[in-house]
Design an enzyme around this catalytic site. Sequence first.
Site, PDB file in Angstrom:
ATOM      1  N   ASP A 290       0.814  -1.214   0.000  1.00 25.07           N
ATOM      2  CA  ASP A 290       0.000   0.000   0.000  1.00 25.07           C
ATOM      3  C   ASP A 290       0.850   1.268   0.000  1.00 25.07           C
ATOM      4  O   ASP A 290       2.062   1.220   0.222  1.00 25.07           O
ATOM      5  CB  ASP A 290      -0.954  -0.009   1.217  1.00 25.07           C
ATOM      6  CG  ASP A 290      -0.280  -0.477   2.506  1.00 25.07           C
ATOM      7  OD1 ASP A 290       0.961  -0.495   2.571  1.00 25.07           O
ATOM      8  OD2 ASP A 290      -0.997  -0.818   3.456  1.00 25.07           O
TER       9      ASP A 290
ATOM     10  N   ASN B 192      -7.152  -2.596  14.497  1.00 23.41           N
ATOM     11  CA  ASN B 192      -8.580  -2.794  14.186  1.00 23.41           C
ATOM     12  C   ASN B 192      -8.791  -3.987  13.251  1.00 23.41           C
ATOM     13  O   ASN B 192      -9.869  -4.166  12.699  1.00 23.41           O
ATOM     14  CB  ASN B 192      -9.173  -1.513  13.582  1.00 23.41           C
ATOM     15  CG  ASN B 192      -8.547  -1.153  12.237  1.00 23.41           C
ATOM     16  OD1 ASN B 192      -7.657  -1.849  11.751  1.00 23.41           O
ATOM     17  ND2 ASN B 192      -9.012  -0.074  11.634  1.00 23.41           N
TER      18      ASN B 192
ATOM     19  N   HIS C  28      -7.174  -4.533  10.358  1.00 24.42           N
ATOM     20  CA  HIS C  28      -6.966  -4.310   8.925  1.00 24.42           C
ATOM     21  C   HIS C  28      -5.694  -5.007   8.429  1.00 24.42           C
ATOM     22  O   HIS C  28      -4.775  -5.269   9.195  1.00 24.42           O
ATOM     23  CB  HIS C  28      -6.973  -2.817   8.568  1.00 24.42           C
ATOM     24  CG  HIS C  28      -5.779  -2.019   8.950  1.00 24.42           C
ATOM     25  ND1 HIS C  28      -5.853  -0.766   9.503  1.00 24.42           N
ATOM     26  CD2 HIS C  28      -4.447  -2.271   8.852  1.00 24.42           C
ATOM     27  CE1 HIS C  28      -4.654  -0.291   9.717  1.00 24.42           C
ATOM     28  NE2 HIS C  28      -3.780  -1.187   9.337  1.00 24.42           N
TER      29      HIS C  28
ATOM     30  N   GLU D 202      -9.696  -1.699   5.466  1.00 28.39           N
ATOM     31  CA  GLU D 202     -10.242  -1.351   6.767  1.00 28.39           C
ATOM     32  C   GLU D 202     -11.536  -2.127   7.039  1.00 28.39           C
ATOM     33  O   GLU D 202     -12.239  -2.526   6.088  1.00 28.39           O
ATOM     34  CB  GLU D 202     -10.567   0.149   6.800  1.00 28.39           C
ATOM     35  CG  GLU D 202      -9.363   1.053   6.650  1.00 28.39           C
ATOM     36  CD  GLU D 202      -8.620   1.273   7.968  1.00 28.39           C
ATOM     37  OE1 GLU D 202      -8.494   0.328   8.766  1.00 28.39           O
ATOM     38  OE2 GLU D 202      -8.163   2.402   8.188  1.00 28.39           O
TER      39      GLU D 202
END
Length: 246
Positions: free
Chosen positions: A67, A136, A138, A143
């Site tokens: 990314d 979280n 991801h 996400e």
Amino acid sequence: MTCETYESEADLAAALGRRVVGLIQRHPTIVLALPTGRTPIALYSELARLTRLEHVDWSGVRTFNLDEFVGLGGGDAGSYRRFMQTRLFDHVNLRAGHIGFLDGRAPDLEQECTRYARAIADAGGIDVMILGIGANGHVGFNEPADALLARTHKATLDLPTRASNALWFDGEIARVPREALTMGMATILQSHAIVLMGTGESKAEAVNAVLTGGITTRVPASFLTLHPQVTMMFDEPLADAMATLR
Ligand code: GLP
């Protein structure tokens, strides 16, 4: 799925570094997918160290990073491209043309995602995908959401994700881009083998959800449990924190 626990983050990095070097020696044209973040820092210094020590030849290796922030390119402080340059690429003899990266400054981001997917396909797909995990749940910048996207795409970053990335922007959340380009879940799951690194207690809830919570788009990393060849590598602080959740 195999889960391994190491006494420390350094031990985990040493074990994975050794494994990656072994893979490069046995398969000189291997295609690796690489993460950024705090988690792989020790791995990259270990790879740099082993490469120096054992003259590991990276000239046939190809890499694709997961990314990149929208609006940032290789020359920009805070960019993942820059992170990789200083942590790994400067220390190994990867060919410039063998380094795959999403360009967050591309004029047409959709076209950029298509270009990247094609480049991965042209390289014959990813042999080994190395991942970190967000607190979280991801992976890359996929996400938690009602639906996940399969292919390389532009993602909007959650506030906690921007907060945890503030580190790369002198601690200033406001400077962390709100969007990023990321490989999608299908690209990740189509890799031949996947290694997920998890270190530190802050990842305990996310990893616990992956291991015990079933498959849900609310924990993107839970999709990894569908893959036939996944190794999860944890350090003891994470494993201990997970034990208290059960
Ligand atoms: C970042 C990256 C992910 C990374 C994760 C964990 O936002 N996009 O690829 O795995 O979050 O980061 P860290 O290792 O700093 O905890």
